[in-house]
Design a protein around this motif. Structure first.
Motif, PDB file in Angstrom:
ATOM      1  N   ILE A   1      10.792  -0.638  -0.564  1.00  0.00           N
ATOM      2  CA  ILE A   1      10.986   0.786  -0.283  1.00  0.00           C
ATOM      3  C   ILE A   1      10.237   1.632  -1.300  1.00  0.00           C
ATOM      4  N   ILE A   2      10.239   1.224  -2.549  1.00  0.00           N
ATOM      5  CA  ILE A   2       9.498   1.965  -3.582  1.00  0.00           C
ATOM      6  C   ILE A   2       7.997   1.910  -3.307  1.00  0.00           C
ATOM      7  N   ASP A   3       7.483   0.740  -2.921  1.00  0.00           N
ATOM      8  CA  ASP A   3       6.061   0.627  -2.570  1.00  0.00           C
ATOM      9  C   ASP A   3       5.721   1.503  -1.370  1.00  0.00           C
TER      10      ASP A   3
ATOM     11  N   SER B   1       5.648   5.299  -2.240  1.00  0.00           N
ATOM     12  CA  SER B   1       4.450   5.771  -2.936  1.00  0.00           C
ATOM     13  C   SER B   1       3.261   5.877  -1.986  1.00  0.00           C
ATOM     14  N   MET B   2       3.120   4.929  -1.081  1.00  0.00           N
ATOM     15  CA  MET B   2       2.011   4.991  -0.127  1.00  0.00           C
ATOM     16  C   MET B   2       2.210   6.127   0.866  1.00  0.00           C
ATOM     17  N   THR B   3       3.428   6.350   1.328  1.00  0.00           N
ATOM     18  CA  THR B   3       3.692   7.429   2.266  1.00  0.00           C
ATOM     19  C   THR B   3       3.458   8.780   1.612  1.00  0.00           C
ATOM     20  N   LEU B   4       3.751   8.887   0.346  1.00  0.00           N
ATOM     21  CA  LEU B   4       3.499  10.129  -0.378  1.00  0.00           C
ATOM     22  C   LEU B   4       2.004  10.446  -0.393  1.00  0.00           C
TER      23      LEU B   4
ATOM     24  N   TRP C   1      -0.662  -1.100   4.689  1.00  0.00           N
ATOM     25  CA  TRP C   1      -1.017  -1.234   3.273  1.00  0.00           C
ATOM     26  C   TRP C   1       0.046  -1.964   2.466  1.00  0.00           C
ATOM     27  N   CYS C   2       1.318  -1.768   2.785  1.00  0.00           N
ATOM     28  CA  CYS C   2       2.399  -2.361   1.979  1.00  0.00           C
ATOM     29  C   CYS C   2       2.405  -3.887   1.960  1.00  0.00           C
TER      30      CYS C   2
ATOM     31  N   PRO D   1      -5.170   4.120  -2.842  1.00  0.00           N
ATOM     32  CA  PRO D   1      -4.550   5.265  -2.178  1.00  0.00           C
ATOM     33  C   PRO D   1      -4.686   6.562  -2.970  1.00  0.00           C
ATOM     34  N   LEU D   2      -4.570   6.490  -4.284  1.00  0.00           N
ATOM     35  CA  LEU D   2      -4.713   7.683  -5.107  1.00  0.00           C
ATOM     36  C   LEU D   2      -6.139   8.229  -5.048  1.00  0.00           C
TER      37      LEU D   2
END
Length: 123
Positions: free
Chosen positions: A21-23, A26-29, A74-75, A111-112
Motif C-alpha cells: 500500500i505504501i508503494d 507513492s506511485m499514485t501520488l 509499476w508496483c 516516477p519522480l
C-alpha cells in the motif's frame, strides 16, 4: 521487537499488505500530479471552452486509467527488484525495503523524474 496481539502468525501478511500500500500510494501520488498538471493546462488554454462534455468525460476516464493503471503496472516492479518484501520497525510498523542497487534506484526515481518532466512541460 514487534508486539502483535495474541500471535505473530498474521504479522507477515499484514506487513506485506502494508508495504505494498505504501508503494502504491507513492506511485499514485506521482501519476495524479501528472494528471493534475494536464488538467490545469487544458483548463487554462483559450480553446478549452470549446470542448464538449463528452471530451471532458473521456479525458477524466483517461486520467483515471493513468492513475490506477500505471500504479498496478509499476508496483510489481518493486516486488521483483527488491530482495526483501518488508522491514518491520519497532513502534513504526512495516515499511517497504529499498535495496541499494542500480535497478532499484531507477525503479524508485523514474516516477519522480517523469512527473517532473511532465509537470514542467505543461507549465
Amino acid at each position: 521487537m514487534c508486539i502483535w496481539r495474541n500471535s505473530t502468525r498474521d504479522a507477515p501478511i499484514y506487513a506485506d499488505i502494508a508495504a505494498r500500500i505504501i508503494d502504491a500510494y507513492s506511485m499514485t501520488l506521482y501519476t495524479s500530479i501528472c494528471c493534475f498538471a494536464k488538467f490545469t493546462w487544458n483548463m487554462t488554454r483559450p480553446a478549452s471552452s470549446l470542448k464538449f462534455i463528452d471530451q471532458r468525460k473521456q479525458n477524466n476516464h483517461f486520467d483515471a486509467s493513468i492513475c490506477i493503471g500505471l500504479t498496478f503496472l509499476w508496483c510489481p516492479l518493486f516486488i521483483i527488484v527488491n530482495k526483501g518484501r518488508y522491514l518491520i520497525l519497532e513502534d513504526i510498523g512495516p515499511l517497504p525495503i529499498i535495496q541499494p542497487s542500480i535497478v532499484s534506484f531507477f525503479v524508485q526515481t523514474t516516477p519522480l523524474i517523469v512527473t517532473t518532466v511532465v509537470s514542467v512541460s505543461f507549465s
